[in-house]
Design a protein around this motif. Structure first.
Motif, PDB file in Angstrom:
ATOM      1  N   ASN A   3      -8.407   4.054  -4.155  1.00 23.67           N
ATOM      2  CA  ASN A   3      -9.944   4.037  -3.800  1.00 23.67           C
ATOM      3  C   ASN A   3     -10.247   2.582  -3.553  1.00 23.67           C
ATOM      4  O   ASN A   3     -10.120   1.794  -4.733  1.00 23.67           O
ATOM      5  CB  ASN A   3     -10.673   4.584  -5.144  1.00 23.67           C
ATOM      6  N   PRO A  32      -5.499   1.643  -8.336  1.00 19.50           N
ATOM      7  CA  PRO A  32      -5.851   2.854  -7.946  1.00 19.50           C
ATOM      8  C   PRO A  32      -6.128   2.564  -6.187  1.00 19.50           C
ATOM      9  O   PRO A  32      -6.696   1.592  -5.729  1.00 19.50           O
ATOM     10  CB  PRO A  32      -7.219   3.318  -8.421  1.00 19.50           C
ATOM     11  N   GLY A  63      -4.669  -3.112   1.839  1.00 11.96           N
ATOM     12  CA  GLY A  63      -3.552  -4.065   1.997  1.00 11.96           C
ATOM     13  C   GLY A  63      -4.239  -5.293   2.423  1.00 11.96           C
ATOM     14  O   GLY A  63      -4.194  -6.360   1.543  1.00 11.96           O
ATOM     15  N   GLY A  79      -1.775   6.098  -5.544  1.00 13.96           N
ATOM     16  CA  GLY A  79      -0.765   6.871  -6.414  1.00 13.96           C
ATOM     17  C   GLY A  79      -0.756   6.459  -7.916  1.00 13.96           C
ATOM     18  O   GLY A  79       0.302   6.560  -8.516  1.00 13.96           O
ATOM     19  N   SER A 125       0.871  -1.025  -0.033  1.00 15.12           N
ATOM     20  CA  SER A 125       0.040  -0.056  -0.076  1.00 15.12           C
ATOM     21  C   SER A 125       0.785   1.405  -0.141  1.00 15.12           C
ATOM     22  O   SER A 125       1.765   1.179   0.635  1.00 15.12           O
ATOM     23  CB  SER A 125      -0.827  -0.141   1.178  1.00 15.12           C
TER      24      SER A 125
HETATM   25  P1  AMP Z   1      -4.681   7.469  -4.586  1.00 11.54           P
HETATM   26  O1  AMP Z   1      -4.901   6.436  -5.873  1.00 11.54           O
HETATM   27  O2  AMP Z   1      -3.194   7.289  -4.060  1.00 11.54           O
HETATM   28  O3  AMP Z   1      -4.952   8.992  -5.139  1.00 11.54           O
HETATM   29  O4  AMP Z   1      -5.852   7.407  -3.542  1.00 11.54           O
HETATM   30  C1  AMP Z   1      -7.127   7.617  -3.832  1.00 11.54           C
HETATM   31  C2  AMP Z   1      -7.730   7.651  -2.645  1.00 11.54           C
HETATM   32  O5  AMP Z   1      -7.776   6.273  -2.002  1.00 11.54           O
HETATM   33  C3  AMP Z   1      -7.356   8.595  -1.719  1.00 11.54           C
HETATM   34  O6  AMP Z   1      -8.680   8.962  -0.734  1.00 11.54           O
HETATM   35  C4  AMP Z   1      -6.615   7.700  -0.633  1.00 11.54           C
HETATM   36  O7  AMP Z   1      -6.645   8.188   0.690  1.00 11.54           O
HETATM   37  C5  AMP Z   1      -7.390   6.431  -0.645  1.00 11.54           C
HETATM   38  N1  AMP Z   1      -6.170   5.304  -0.411  1.00 11.54           N
HETATM   39  C6  AMP Z   1      -4.955   4.816  -0.926  1.00 11.54           C
HETATM   40  N2  AMP Z   1      -4.257   3.860  -0.207  1.00 11.54           N
HETATM   41  C7  AMP Z   1      -5.457   3.329   0.416  1.00 11.54           C
HETATM   42  C8  AMP Z   1      -5.510   2.248   1.281  1.00 11.54           C
HETATM   43  N3  AMP Z   1      -4.306   1.463   1.423  1.00 11.54           N
HETATM   44  N4  AMP Z   1      -6.410   2.017   2.099  1.00 11.54           N
HETATM   45  C9  AMP Z   1      -7.479   2.725   2.058  1.00 11.54           C
HETATM   46  N5  AMP Z   1      -7.705   3.950   1.229  1.00 11.54           N
HETATM   47  C10 AMP Z   1      -6.340   4.164   0.406  1.00 11.54           C
END
Ligand code: AMP
Ligand code: MG
Length: 430
Positions: free
Chosen positions: A319, A317, A226, A271, A204
């Motif tokens: 989300n 992703p 995760g 990310g 993660s």
């Molecule tokens: P990102 O794809 O990194 O832009 O994340 C998109 C959304 O998913 C954001 O609101 C993050 O906080 C959430 N997110 C990212 N990683 C996790 C995770 N391991 N568990 C729960 N939510 C996550």
């Protein structure tokens, strides 16, 4: 179903026409996978895995001629012409229990008491069930009255009737079911050669993500991806390895990924949005290879696929709903391919929609759904609030409702494709 009208061509990055379709993305990903090498495992550990050998039986099943019923072993010819009006009397000479070899042959005109599974004595060719016989003790000993003619081979199981020694009982490529475990045990196997389970390492990413047990700071969230992805990986047949959480820095990601050991697939979450994947991208551009894709699906549009060294990497992703959908669409078939399973495609059934679903944006919409059986009809409704990222709706769902790319609105009462989750069985739908 309301279909979308023709669209203007455009070159925008965000134009659905420029995106990869779900099927193209899946085909590209699957071209990087093939079945893993076989290992020898104890029978029970091989459940669900794919056989890597043809298996011949070294023995007959049953191994010897035996009785299918509790009753009396006798010679069918001796029972002619018994009738209810004029029954024939047989002397009972001994008893054969299951697991016991008969101590003597059957003397002509006599019977032997025999239990289910016990070997037939020499000379006997039929068994008459206890229920059909009148027994009486006399001073002459145990006697029975037989009131009808027995048929040759009645209630007799012949040696090799089920499996003949040397016969191939199952071929390579077959997935091991509980009943196949039974057959293999019956022919004396305690181990089998099977395609080994893939190891899937899960990382993660995100500065905001923390594991359980640590106090939650004001801008932090728990790591749900995760554990969820590890659970999905296990359900799809893989052996998950949790690599924990990496901060959004190149050094942190490199360090965590280096702990992936002998993984067959690396999965990251978070990310992958445009411009936002730089850190993982930089690590992989240096130590491997990475492609960033926009996939024509909702949720789960941004997706990364590449490799670290020789290990394939799937970047999902962050989300949670998007991560679950993308892992089901791309991770599951990759795992099933490595397992050597022949059915890699999702389990699709048709069901009647009980609410209309909008589908803006010309993408394949995977709606978290709850499917049930109502008066012999499969009915499906959206789970939870339907808001993107709603974990509670995701946890309630037992399927994805699939609204096609070219469908603007799926109507209430129409039939749609539904992808069943791994553990959704017909019995659960009732
Ligand atoms: P990102 O794809 O990194 O832009 O994340 C998109 C959304 O998913 C954001 O609101 C993050 O906080 C959430 N997110 C990212 N990683 C996790 C995770 N391991 N568990 C729960 N939510 C996550
Ligand atoms: Mg992030």
């Amino acid at each position: 179903m309301i279909r979308r009208g023709p669209r203007q061509a455009s070159q925008s990055w965000d134009d659905p026409q420029m995106m990869l379709s779900v099927d193209e993305a899946r085909a590209r990903i699957l071209s990087a996978f093939s079945p893993l090498q076989p290992v020898t495992l104890p029978l029970l550990d091989a459940l669900g895995l794919v056989l890597a050998e043809d298996i011949q039986s070294p023995i007959n099943i049953p191994p010897f001629r035996n009785s299918a019923m509790d009753g009396f072993a006798l010679r069918a010819g001796d029972t002619v012409p018994a009738t209810p009006a004029s029954p024939l009397t047989f002397a009972v000479r001994g008893e054969i229990a299951a697991g016991q070899a008969p101590s003597s042959a059957l003397a002509p005109g006599t019977a032997m008491r025999i239990m289910t599974g016990a070997p037939l004595p020499q000379g006997a060719d039929a068994v008459v069930r206890f229920e059909e016989v009148i027994e009486h003790d006399t001073t002459m000993g145990d006697r029975i009255l037989i009131s009808r003619a027995a048929r040759v081979a009645e209630n007799v199981r012949e040696a090799g009737e089920d499996v003949v020694a040397g016969m191939t009982v199952v071929t390579a490529g077959t997935a091991i079911s509980p009943m196949l475990v039974g057959l293999l045990a019956a022919i004396g196997r305690s181990t089998v050669r099977v395609v080994r389970r893939p190891i899937v390492a899960i990382l993660s990413t995100g500065d905001e993500v923390v594991d359980a047990g640590v106090d939650l700071g004001p801008a932090q969230i728990r790591n749900s991806n995760g554990p969820m992805l590890a659970a999905l990986a296990r359900q799809f047949g893989a052996e998950p390895r949790q690599l924990g959480i990496a901060l959004d820095s190149e050094a942190a990601i490199r360090e965590r990924l280096s702990a992936s050991g002998e993984a067959d697939l690396l999965v990251t979450s978070g990310g992958v949005s445009v411009g936002d994947f730089d850190v993982v991208k930089q690590v992989l551009q240096r130590d491997g290879r990475i492609d960033l894709w926009q996939v024509r699906m909702k949720p789960g549009k941004p997706l990364a696929f590449g490799s670290l060294g020789t290990t394939p990497l799937l970047g999902l992703p962050g989300n949670p709903a998007a991560a679950a959908v993308a892992f089901s669409q791309f991770g599951r078939p990759a795992i099933r391919t490595m397992l050597g399973l022949s059915r890699v495609a999702p389990r699709i059934v048709r069901a009647r929609l009980d609410t209309a679903i909008e589908n803006r944006g010309n993408r394949r919409h995977f709606v978290r759904g709850v499917i049930r059986i109502e008066q012999n009809d499969r009915v499906v409704r959206p789970a939870g609030s339907g808001k993107g990222g709603a974990l509670s709706g995701l946890a309630e769902a037992n399927c994805f409702i699939i609204v096609p790319e070219d469908c603007e609105r799926a109507l209430s009462d129409e039939c749609v494709d539904v992808e069943l989750f791994e553990d959704t069985s017909l019995e659960q739908l009732g």
